[in-house]
Design a protein around this motif. Structure first.
Motif, PDB file in Angstrom:
ATOM      1  N   GLY A 114      -3.663 -12.234   7.481  1.00 34.45           N
ATOM      2  CA  GLY A 114      -2.503 -11.650   8.157  1.00 34.45           C
ATOM      3  C   GLY A 114      -2.862 -10.349   8.847  1.00 34.45           C
ATOM      4  N   GLY A 115      -1.847  -9.661   9.324  1.00 34.91           N
ATOM      5  CA  GLY A 115      -2.115  -8.423  10.015  1.00 34.91           C
ATOM      6  C   GLY A 115      -0.915  -7.498  10.081  1.00 34.91           C
ATOM      7  N   VAL A 116      -1.216  -6.217  10.244  1.00 31.33           N
ATOM      8  CA  VAL A 116      -0.200  -5.181  10.377  1.00 31.33           C
ATOM      9  C   VAL A 116      -0.568  -4.356  11.598  1.00 31.33           C
ATOM     10  N   SER A 117       0.420  -4.109  12.448  1.00 32.72           N
ATOM     11  CA  SER A 117       0.139  -3.264  13.607  1.00 32.72           C
ATOM     12  C   SER A 117       1.420  -2.562  14.038  1.00 32.72           C
ATOM     13  N   VAL A 118       1.265  -1.675  14.994  1.00 34.54           N
ATOM     14  CA  VAL A 118       2.422  -1.017  15.595  1.00 34.54           C
ATOM     15  C   VAL A 118       2.472  -1.465  17.044  1.00 34.54           C
ATOM     16  N   VAL A 119       3.620  -1.955  17.481  1.00 36.05           N
ATOM     17  CA  VAL A 119       3.726  -2.466  18.848  1.00 36.05           C
ATOM     18  C   VAL A 119       4.871  -1.770  19.575  1.00 36.05           C
ATOM     19  N   PRO A 120       4.701  -1.541  20.871  1.00 40.31           N
ATOM     20  CA  PRO A 120       5.712  -0.807  21.626  1.00 40.31           C
ATOM     21  C   PRO A 120       7.008  -1.589  21.822  1.00 40.31           C
ATOM     22  N   SER A 121       6.881  -2.902  21.983  1.00 40.03           N
ATOM     23  CA  SER A 121       8.100  -3.694  22.114  1.00 40.03           C
ATOM     24  C   SER A 121       7.818  -5.131  21.713  1.00 40.03           C
TER      25      SER A 121
END
Length: 261
Positions: A114-121
């Motif tokens: 899996g994965g975790v990230s921060v996305v703008p939209s």
DNA sequence: AGGTATGTTAATTG
DNA sequence: GCAATTAACATACC
């Protein structure tokens, strides 16, 4: 079990537990799960913020905070969220969002796919990852046009996230099982009536799974999923469930309910 | 011990 | 460009 229904259940779980509490600390157990960020950057981004809402697109979960960016969570093949009033660390908790009141939301992901990230939209994420519309957002007409526009096997088409987002290996089997369609049937063999029926069945299966909270004990008696293994008895005809290789994935089906093309 | 697993992506082949 | 195939990823479970 992270396909659309599983992720929807996680979304509701997050919404009912982890909103409106200021984040005090972020802990990352294995950096491999982070995409385009670091534990420090994630902590700086989230500290002092509160989770305001959780949205879902296909198998992807997005958590809105006080600012305009979103925390993106994806489970891969395994994983869940665990909320704890005290920050007791769960096995395989790869990221822990600890709140000021001592509670925590934990991203549990044993196999690290899996994965975790921060996305703008969310829209931008969907575009950049070539995701089709969420399956449950489609009208019957849109569903029919998307499926009819493809040439491969029906199971592969249903699972193709760029065509429509949300269906994976298990639920594609479930949908085709109830529809009496063989997974290797060519998508082009479905006429308008068959596409209309397939759409209705798709929605029914996914919503039923969500209603059952993806708990196999609560699923209807005639479902394949609780006995999805070779040699099991078909709950509809008593025949034998078989396993087939379809595009490199294992498909389970009842050969008498789902005749070969 | 070895095979299998609910997802995604990249590389390769037709 | 599209579709199929294979490998890789990392770990747990049987």
């Amino acid at each position: 079990m992270p396909e659309l229904p599983d992720v929807e259940v996680e979304r509701r779980y997050l919404q009912s537990t982890a909103l409106h509490r200021p984040v005090a600390e972020v802990h990352v157990d294995r950096e491999r799960i982070l995409d385009g960020t670091t534990p420090q950057a994630l902590g700086r981004r989230l500290n002092g913020r509160r989770f305001q809402e959780a949205r879902r697109h296909g198998k992807h979960l997005f958590v809105g905070t006080d600012d305009e960016s979103w925390l993106h969570l994806h489970f891969g093949m395994t994983g869940t969220l665990q909320f704890r009033e005290r920050d007791e660390v769960e096995p395989h908790a790869r990221a822990r969002f600890v709140f000021e009141d001592g509670a925590s939301l934990q991203f549990v992901n044993p196999r690290l796919l899996g994965g975790v990230s921060v996305v703008p939209s969310i829209e931008r994420f969907v575009r950049e990852h070539d995701l089709g519309p969420d399956v449950l957002e489609l009208t019957r007409e849109e569903f029919g046009e998307l499926v009819a526009g493809r040439r491969g096997m029906i199971k592969t088409t249903l699972m193709d996230q760029s065509t429509m987002a949300g269906i994976g290996n298990v639920y594609s089997d479930e949908i085709l099982y109830h529809e009496g369609i063989h997974p290797k049937l060519g998508t082009d063999a479905l006429d308008d009536d068959a596409l209309k029926s397939l759409h209705a069945r798709t929605v029914e299966v996914l919503e039923t799974a969500v209603d059952a909270q993806v708990d196999v004990e609560r699923m209807p008696d005639d479902w394949l999923l609780p006995r999805r293994e070779e040699g099991a008895d078909c709950p509809r005809c008593g025949g034998e469930i078989v396993k087939l290789d379809v595009s490199g994935r294992s498909a389970y089906l009842c050969p008498s309910c789902q005749p070969a093309p």
